[in-house]
Design an enzyme around this catalytic site. Structure first.
Site, PDB file in Angstrom:
ATOM      1  N   ASN A  69       0.839  -1.429   0.055  1.00 44.97           N
ATOM      2  CA  ASN A  69       0.753   0.199   0.633  1.00 44.97           C
ATOM      3  C   ASN A  69       0.975   1.138   0.229  1.00 44.97           C
ATOM      4  O   ASN A  69       1.873   1.414  -0.014  1.00 44.97           O
ATOM      5  CB  ASN A  69      -0.860  -0.262   1.114  1.00 44.97           C
ATOM      6  CG  ASN A  69      -0.637   0.451   2.462  1.00 44.97           C
ATOM      7  OD1 ASN A  69      -0.837   2.093   2.372  1.00 44.97           O
ATOM      8  ND2 ASN A  69       0.212   0.066   3.141  1.00 44.97           N
ATOM      9  N   GLY A  72      -0.333   6.896   1.498  1.00 43.40           N
ATOM     10  CA  GLY A  72       0.105   8.052   2.547  1.00 43.40           C
ATOM     11  C   GLY A  72      -0.682   8.857   3.074  1.00 43.40           C
ATOM     12  O   GLY A  72      -0.992   9.882   3.464  1.00 43.40           O
ATOM     13  N   LEU A  73      -1.026   8.694   4.372  1.00 44.79           N
ATOM     14  CA  LEU A  73      -1.275   9.135   5.877  1.00 44.79           C
ATOM     15  C   LEU A  73      -2.976   9.859   5.200  1.00 44.79           C
ATOM     16  O   LEU A  73      -2.451  11.076   5.979  1.00 44.79           O
ATOM     17  CB  LEU A  73      -0.104   9.281   5.866  1.00 44.79           C
ATOM     18  CG  LEU A  73       0.507   8.601   6.630  1.00 44.79           C
ATOM     19  CD1 LEU A  73       1.944   9.486   7.026  1.00 44.79           C
ATOM     20  CD2 LEU A  73       0.636   7.650   8.027  1.00 44.79           C
ATOM     21  N   ASN A 127       4.405   7.485  14.466  1.00 42.28           N
ATOM     22  CA  ASN A 127       5.408   6.466  13.442  1.00 42.28           C
ATOM     23  C   ASN A 127       5.918   7.314  12.977  1.00 42.28           C
ATOM     24  O   ASN A 127       5.921   7.949  11.805  1.00 42.28           O
ATOM     25  CB  ASN A 127       2.873   6.284  12.282  1.00 42.28           C
ATOM     26  CG  ASN A 127       3.966   6.047  10.704  1.00 42.28           C
ATOM     27  OD1 ASN A 127       5.099   5.708  10.699  1.00 42.28           O
ATOM     28  ND2 ASN A 127       3.447   6.332  10.097  1.00 42.28           N
ATOM     29  N   CYS A 130       8.102   8.125   8.961  1.00 41.44           N
ATOM     30  CA  CYS A 130       7.862   8.998   8.046  1.00 41.44           C
ATOM     31  C   CYS A 130       8.616   9.785   7.272  1.00 41.44           C
ATOM     32  O   CYS A 130       9.596  10.112   8.410  1.00 41.44           O
ATOM     33  CB  CYS A 130       6.583  10.204   9.218  1.00 41.44           C
ATOM     34  SG  CYS A 130       4.929   9.911   9.319  1.00 41.44           S
ATOM     35  N   THR A 193       5.969  -1.516   8.227  1.00 44.69           N
ATOM     36  CA  THR A 193       5.758  -2.111   6.231  1.00 44.69           C
ATOM     37  C   THR A 193       6.811  -2.351   5.923  1.00 44.69           C
ATOM     38  O   THR A 193       7.633  -1.671   6.550  1.00 44.69           O
ATOM     39  CB  THR A 193       4.225  -1.959   5.791  1.00 44.69           C
ATOM     40  OG1 THR A 193       5.248  -0.441   5.449  1.00 44.69           O
ATOM     41  CG2 THR A 193       3.266  -1.891   6.013  1.00 44.69           C
ATOM     42  N   GLY A 217       1.161  -8.790   5.560  1.00 43.73           N
ATOM     43  CA  GLY A 217       0.609  -9.666   6.169  1.00 43.73           C
ATOM     44  C   GLY A 217       1.593 -10.779   5.774  1.00 43.73           C
ATOM     45  O   GLY A 217       2.709 -10.544   6.389  1.00 43.73           O
ATOM     46  N   GLY A 265      -3.542  -6.014  11.771  1.00 44.02           N
ATOM     47  CA  GLY A 265      -3.546  -5.725  10.659  1.00 44.02           C
ATOM     48  C   GLY A 265      -4.201  -5.798   9.782  1.00 44.02           C
ATOM     49  O   GLY A 265      -5.005  -6.401   9.440  1.00 44.02           O
TER      50      GLY A 265
END
Length: 302
Positions: A69, A72-73, A127, A130, A193, A217, A265
């Site tokens: 994915n 982009g927040l 997070n 970024c 991720t 995943g 998740g």
């Protein structure tokens, strides 16, 4: 039934199962599928100081054993959250935790300070994957100095439980974890991720609008377990494990590697009730193995 309650710093969880940011909305979207009051915590989608539109489509792609994915927040900013979302979730009978993102230490700190004022939000998750706009786009979480700068700025203005979500795209994640601990983090969560890419060979271009994206995943679980194991041995603060958890057995691997709690998740997209199934499965496993508490298996793999 075994005792499932655990503590993340001053934060008490009724059980160790939480939802990962970006995969569970604000919780309300799942209330028809999951009794939210039976979760240890809900980590809501990423929130920034100012609204963000996110990246262009396409921004999700399936891949072998997982998904990519580059959303982009996308969010409407912290003020919108405080004014419109918080009143809807403040009475949920579970820990509601806000994932905070930013493009500078000051942005993170200001966003965290506004959330600090919300009585029913007992914790935030930073997070730090970024990009630092002052440093050519390098993520804060890939250097000790970058991680320290964010945690230090936030700790000065945020007074509740502070969890820092670590990037796996580093050489030595234990060093990053120790840097966060030294600046006042109450806990670290990992992994975020992994950077990946998928190419449409007929169209001869990436399947994502910006080329690369975050891989999550089942395919990332062995890496996540390894990193949790390394970090748990390196710090004294609680570790929250995530990355590819689909079943109770997956979660138990993380506990044995040293995680005090876990987040689920990508599995939420496959089965919206997976969190409760994992919680019940953990309890069954503990009963079958004569364990009185989930704490008995935390960190048993040396």
């Amino acid at each position: 039934m075994a005792e499932l309650s655990v503590n993340i710093g001053a934060l008490q969880l009724k059980n160790p199962v939480m939802t990962a940011s970006g995969t569970f909305g604000y919780g309300l979207e799942f209330q028809d599928f999951v009794p939210l009051d039976q979760l240890g915590g809900i980590i809501v989608k990423g929130t920034t100081l100012n609204p963000r539109e996110g990246n262009d489509y396409p921004r999700m792609a399936e891949t072998t054993g997982g998904m990519l994915n580059c959303v982009g927040l996308q969010n409407k900013g912290v003020d919108y959250f405080c004014e419109h979302i918080y009143p809807q979730i403040r009475c949920l009978d579970t820990n509601v935790i806000v994932n905070v993102s930013g493009s500078s230490p000051e942005d993170y700190a200001e966003c965290a300070a506004r959330i600090d004022a919300l009585e029913r939000i007992p914790a935030i998750e930073l997070n730090i994957s970024c990009p630092n706009v002052r440093d050519g786009g390098m993520a804060f979480g890939v250097t000790c100095q970058g991680a320290e700068s964010v945690v230090r700025a936030v700790r000065q203005r945020y007074h509740k439980t502070l969890i820092v979500k670590l990037s796996p795209n580093v050489t030595n994640i234990a060093d990053i974890a120790r840097a966060c601990e030294a600046q006042g983090a109450d806990s670290v969560s990992l992994i975020n991720t992994l950077m990946g890419m998928s190419i449409d060979i007929e169209r001869r271009r990436s399947r994502l609008s910006i080329g690369t994206g975050g891989l999550s995943g089942p395919c990332v679980k062995p890496i996540a377990v390894r990193m949790v194991w390394q970090v748990a041995k390196a710090v004294q603060i609680p570790v929250v494990g995530l990355g590819g958890i689909m079943t109770a057995e997956d979660a138990i691997e993380f506990f044995m590697a040293g995680a005090t709690a876990i987040e689920i998740g990508t599995a939420n997209f496959i089965d919206p009730a997976v969190t409760i199934k994992v919680r019940d499965g953990i309890n069954r496993w503990l009963d079958q193995h004569g364990c009185q508490s989930v704490k008995e298996i935390v960190g048993v793999v040396g």
